[in-house]
Enzyme design. Structure first.
Site, PDB file in Angstrom:
ATOM      1  N   HIS A   1      -7.676  -5.366  -0.535  1.00 47.18           N
ATOM      2  CA  HIS A   1      -6.494  -4.645  -0.421  1.00 47.18           C
ATOM      3  C   HIS A   1      -5.383  -5.396   0.484  1.00 47.18           C
ATOM      4  CE1 HIS A   1      -3.849  -1.105  -0.689  1.00 47.18           C
ATOM      5  NE2 HIS A   1      -3.938  -0.959   0.790  1.00 47.18           N
TER       6      HIS A   1
ATOM      7  N   GLU B   1      -9.742  -4.120  -6.001  1.00 47.64           N
ATOM      8  CA  GLU B   1      -9.115  -2.757  -5.227  1.00 47.64           C
ATOM      9  C   GLU B   1      -9.107  -1.685  -6.060  1.00 47.64           C
ATOM     10  OE1 GLU B   1      -5.457  -3.199  -3.354  1.00 47.64           O
ATOM     11  OE2 GLU B   1      -4.884  -5.068  -4.024  1.00 47.64           O
TER      12      GLU B   1
ATOM     13  N   SER C   1       0.941  -1.152   0.287  1.00 40.78           N
ATOM     14  CA  SER C   1       0.126   0.129   0.295  1.00 40.78           C
ATOM     15  C   SER C   1       0.848   1.210  -0.097  1.00 40.78           C
ATOM     16  CB  SER C   1      -0.893   0.164   1.265  1.00 40.78           C
ATOM     17  OG  SER C   1      -2.004   0.803   1.131  1.00 40.78           O
TER      18      SER C   1
END
Length: 317
Positions: free
Chosen positions: A290, A260, A163
């Site tokens: 995610h 996502e 991320s």
């Protein structure tokens, strides 16, 4: 628009995925209801509620500090101290910690056979860009010359992040290239954010499928405001790596879920990397949320993805 990628996992989603999605939806609802940054961080640390303790799989954890940056070594049984991997956690540049990502870091040590150094870089808003990136670069440079047993050069080097940590991983590579410093053997990007301009269609087409990141383009731009605080243009390649020159970067592995909102952050970055001649692999997992990797071993697709990362890293040193 025709799909420009191949779905990596064509099997039916595992039954365990339903519970993971429910967990993420509940966590996302709690986070969205608070405005205090410390409370939000506490909730993010609950991202590991389904994780086993690293003690359950015999990983050694060694706290350390590098130029006042808190870090920790994670050493799975048989990990080679001269093969080293810098792990950069996610959390939206404002949250996440060594605690929240310890299980994932430990599993990466086990599957890659590397000594993993996880870094607790400084977080916004208290420490806006480039503080976090600077911390990661300092730790990367130190890691090249120091192992868990003391001073000694690395035989091979890797960087990985999820991320926001995936964003910083690519930023580290581009910064090293700009400065003429040695690049790692390879890098791994797990559900990375690459574009603060949120130009990808997936911000709109996946907003109702992503259980944890439901933001649209405006949400990503607000995240940029918090992270940057006027210190850089959102199109700066060290902020939004999508706009960087990928030529000369080492082999890259991208993992992203088809559910996502950040899907296109990966697919567009992969297109740019390929156009620049980089050896890049893209794995898009069907239905995955995610950073699903965080739910190994409970979620079979997470275990499979982490094993795939291990295979990739071992291939490159």
């Amino acid at each position: 628009m025709a799909r420009k990628y191949r779905i990596h996992n064509l099997l039916m989603p595992s039954p365990e995925l339903t519970r993971v999605i429910e967990h993420l939806q509940g966590l996302a609802a709690e986070i969205s209801a608070v405005v205090d940054i410390e409370e939000s961080r506490r909730l993010i640390n609950r991202f590991g509620d389904l994780h086993p303790s690293v003690r359950d799989f015999e990983t050694e954890v060694l706290p350390t500090s590098i130029d006042n940056v808190p870090c920790e070594w994670l050493l799975a049984p048989g990990a080679d101290p001269d093969r080293r991997l810098l792990f950069i956690h996610g959390g939206g540049w404002t949250s996440g910690s060594l605690d929240s990502h310890r299980s994932l870091s430990a599993r990466l040590s086990a599957t890659t056979g590397c000594a993993v150094l996880a870094v607790a870089y400084r977080l916004a808003p208290e420490h806006p860009y480039p503080a976090g990136l600077d911390d990661c670069l300092v730790c990367y440079g130190w890691l090249r010359e120091n192992g868990p047993g003391g001073v000694g050069p690395a035989r091979s080097m890797f960087v990985a992040g999820d991320s926001a940590g995936g964003n910083l991983t690519l930023s580290v590579l581009l910064a090293l290239k700009q400065r003429g410093l040695p690049l790692p053997n390879a890098a791994v990007l797990i559900s990375p954010a690459t574009d603060f301009l949120a130009s990808g269609d997936s911000y709109r087409t996946r907003a109702d499928r992503d259980p944890i990141l439901t933001m649209g383009p405006d949400g990503m731009r607000k995240a940029a405001d918090v992270y940057l605080q006027g210190n850089a243009n959102p199109e700066d390649p060290l902020v939004s790596p999508l706009y960087g020159d990928f030529a000369g970067l080492p082999p890259l592995l991208f993992h992203v879920g088809d559910a996502e909102v950040l899907l296109d952050d990966s697919t567009q970055a992969v297109e740019n990397a390929r156009a620049a001649g980089v050896d890049v692999t893209l794995c898009v997992y069907s239905d995955m949320p995610h950073v699903w990797h965080a739910f190994a071993p409970y979620l079979p697709e997470a275990t499979k993805a982490i094993e795939e990362i291990g295979t990739f890293v071992r291939k490159h040193g």
